[in-house]
Design an enzyme around this catalytic site. Structure first.
Site, mmCIF file in Angstrom:
data_model
loop_
_atom_site.group_PDB
_atom_site.id
_atom_site.type_symbol
_atom_site.label_atom_id
_atom_site.label_comp_id
_atom_site.label_asym_id
_atom_site.label_seq_id
_atom_site.Cartn_x
_atom_site.Cartn_y
_atom_site.Cartn_z
ATOM 1 C CB SER A 188 -1.093 -0.296 1.121
ATOM 2 O OG SER A 188 0.340 0.194 2.463
ATOM 3 C CG MET A 189 -1.089 4.896 -0.775
ATOM 4 S SD MET A 189 -0.562 5.588 -2.330
ATOM 5 C CE MET A 189 0.115 7.343 -2.004
ATOM 6 C CB ALA A 218 5.427 -0.015 2.725
ATOM 7 C CE LYS A 232 4.645 1.389 -3.088
ATOM 8 N NZ LYS A 232 3.791 1.927 -1.748
ATOM 9 C CB SER A 233 10.378 5.159 -3.619
ATOM 10 O OG SER A 233 9.227 5.232 -5.006
ATOM 11 C CG ASP A 253 9.446 4.715 -7.568
ATOM 12 O OD1 ASP A 253 9.258 3.573 -6.831
ATOM 13 O OD2 ASP A 253 9.361 5.653 -7.558
ATOM 14 C CD GLU A 254 4.878 5.798 -8.301
ATOM 15 O OE1 GLU A 254 3.666 4.627 -8.011
ATOM 16 O OE2 GLU A 254 5.150 6.603 -7.237
ATOM 17 C CB CYS A 278 -5.778 -0.146 14.086
ATOM 18 S SG CYS A 278 -5.739 -1.685 12.514
ATOM 19 C CG HIS A 300 -9.653 0.564 11.415
ATOM 20 N ND1 HIS A 300 -8.916 -0.477 11.042
ATOM 21 C CD2 HIS A 300 -10.765 0.827 11.985
ATOM 22 C CE1 HIS A 300 -8.937 -0.570 12.701
ATOM 23 N NE2 HIS A 300 -10.117 0.135 12.539
#
Length: 192
Positions: free
Chosen positions: A10-11, A13, A15-16, A87-88, A147, A185
């Site tokens: 997900s966003m 995390a 990655k880049s 990337d992306e 959470c 969530h």
């Protein structure tokens, strides 16, 4: 045999950050890398991979029409490449994912692709769908929901933090537009 890796998350995390660290590790050992990022993501600067913690590196900006195999083959003829990093990767086309497999199979160069698995409506991106099908190695990077559970979903929000449930699949943004959440969530906020 060179392998095609897909690192997805997900966003937020990292990655880049992980991609840039991997490239640095190759370069530190005197090995050449070639980096790509999606031209559509111009949040920071065109043709730059930028992490939220401040790391950055120049990259070739790809469009859906770009022949990535041709770009890599030409560059590999100029200098021996040890690794290609994307990337992306969610923004790759089906054909480009097949080209990444050819880079591994025909040129013998490992490819590390980093991207989102799903969009804000829990649909697979085209590039991610084909990477999940073709990659030799799948690695999930971990992000954390508020959470404390593993965040696997991306919720698009408006300026007031309210969930956006409809719209174009691609809308470039960061923490101002997206929140990484666990599935529970995400479902609570994304349902009408």
């Amino acid at each position: 045999m060179a392998k095609l890796y897909f690192y997805y998350a997900s966003m937020n995390a990292g990655k880049s950050t992980t991609l840039l660290q991997s490239s640095f590790n190759y370069q530190e050992r005197g090995m050449e890398t070639m980096l790509f990022t999606a031209a559509i993501d111009n949040r920071y600067a065109p043709g730059m991979i930028t992490s939220r913690i401040g790391l950055e590196a120049a990259a070739t900006a790809f469009t859906p029409q770009m022949d990535i195999f041709g770009q890599v083959a030409a560059e590999h003829a100029r200098r021996p490449l040890s690794c290609v990093l994307i990337d992306e990767a969610q923004f790759l086309s089906r054909d480009q994912v097949f080209q990444l497999a050819r880079i591994c199979d025909d040129l013998g160069i490992p490819v590390l692709a980093y991207g989102l698995r799903t969009d804000f409506q829990a649909n697979l991106f085209e590039g991610s769908m084909h990477l999940l099908a073709l990659a030799d190695v799948l690695v999930e990077l971990k992000a954390v929901c508020a959470c404390g559970r593993k965040a696997t979903m991306n919720l698009r929000v408006d300026a007031a933090g309210n969930a956006i449930r409809q719209g174009a699949q691609t809308e470039i943004g960061g923490n101002d537009r997206y929140i990484a959440l666990c599935r529970r969530h995400y479902m609570e906020k994304a349902r009408p």
